[in-house]
Scaffold this active site. Sequence first.
Site, short mmCIF file in Angstrom:
data_model
loop_
_atom_site.label_atom_id
_atom_site.label_comp_id
_atom_site.label_asym_id
_atom_site.label_seq_id
_atom_site.Cartn_x
_atom_site.Cartn_y
_atom_site.Cartn_z
N GLY A 197 -2.67 -3.89 -6.61
CA GLY A 197 -2.31 -5.19 -6.07
C GLY A 197 -3.42 -6.18 -6.34
N THR A 208 -6.61 -0.90 0.44
CA THR A 208 -5.27 -0.39 0.74
C THR A 208 -4.59 0.17 -0.51
OG1 THR A 208 -4.29 -2.58 0.40
CG2 THR A 208 -4.91 -1.99 2.65
N ASN A 210 -1.16 0.15 -2.37
CA ASN A 210 0.06 -0.64 -2.47
C ASN A 210 1.18 0.28 -2.96
OD1 ASN A 210 2.06 -2.51 -3.12
ND2 ASN A 210 0.59 -4.06 -3.78
N GLU A 257 1.58 -1.92 2.14
CA GLU A 257 0.19 -1.55 1.87
C GLU A 257 -0.35 -0.66 2.99
OE1 GLU A 257 -2.41 -4.60 0.25
OE2 GLU A 257 -0.72 -5.99 0.29
N ILE A 260 -5.73 3.98 4.56
CA ILE A 260 -5.81 5.39 4.98
C ILE A 260 -7.19 5.64 5.58
CG2 ILE A 260 -5.59 7.79 4.24
CD1 ILE A 260 -4.00 6.76 1.81
N TYR A 268 -4.22 5.53 -7.76
CA TYR A 268 -3.31 4.71 -8.55
C TYR A 268 -2.42 5.59 -9.44
CZ TYR A 268 -5.98 0.56 -7.24
OH TYR A 268 -6.59 -0.45 -6.54
N ARG A 281 2.92 -4.13 15.74
CA ARG A 281 3.06 -5.57 16.03
C ARG A 281 3.72 -6.26 14.84
NH1 ARG A 281 -0.30 -8.52 12.85
NH2 ARG A 281 -2.27 -7.60 12.15
#
Length: 311
Positions: A197, A208, A210, A257, A260, A268, A281
């Site tokens: 990303g 993150t 993606n 995304e 971890i 990748y 949320r």
Amino acid sequence: MQVYYDIGDFEPLQNAIVTSGTFDGVHLGHQKILARLTETAQTFGGESVVITFWPHPRMVVSKDSQNLRLLSTLEEKIELLRQNGVQHLVVIPFTREFSELSSEEFIQQILVEKIGTKKLVIGYDHHFGRNREGSFDYLQQHAPRYGFQIEEIPRQEIEHITVSSTKIRQALLEGDTTIATELLGRTYTFTGIVVKGRQLGRTIGYPTANVHITESYKLIPVDGIYAVRVEVRGQRLNGVMSIGFRPTVNGKNRTQEVYIFDFNEDVYGEKMTVELVQYIRPELKFDGLEALTKAIEADCVAAMEVLGKAK
């Protein structure tokens, strides 16, 4: 489990105990039918057979087919049926031509001639054939002529909520992961490939993964932040996921995304499965990266607490 993608490859069985349906999500209601199918097959000394259809019939005959989102891909559905002890799975290609089969033609050509059905187990209010004209009452009236028995599983309810794929989809689109998990009998999952990303997460200390889902019909839940577990490279790990457009950084495309926890490997191009344990949320726009970073810190704390309690 043996899987047949061409019904012509299926040799009629001596004692076939059969059910049919789309089985999207293989939820608790489906699991009840499959448990009864397996139990009956064992009692009668027969073999269990599931007939399903792909693409999903609504993808072929419905005017809103482009908007249809499913709980399971074909690959996921096959694996879930395997986990439920099915011995034979027949995947019938669903075409407009097939959709024109009458209930009588479906029974004679598929259930009787191709499968060799000795007992048919179906769910509550199950219909089949052109315009869904076939029903339990129709089958019951004509079963002796077809040479097989028929059993209908009563409507299944959990705390007075009828189990259906539609209700599960709605729950996920409302962020109600608790109801979705109850009705599925497991956490909702999706699988994709990790792609590159904008890599903005690295700049604020939260790199993150993606996750790109190739099947456009696969339902992605409502935008927001989720406590998740992921499977990648044979590891099952905890994390927090953001689904949405990343408004704080003026994102243009919807993404999934995952950050971890305690993980720093380059994944990748790897396949990753994400389990949505709990919605935390909604997605929000923050006043700059500093405010976003503080929100992510709070999200991680909330996710760790949720995952610590989850089984």
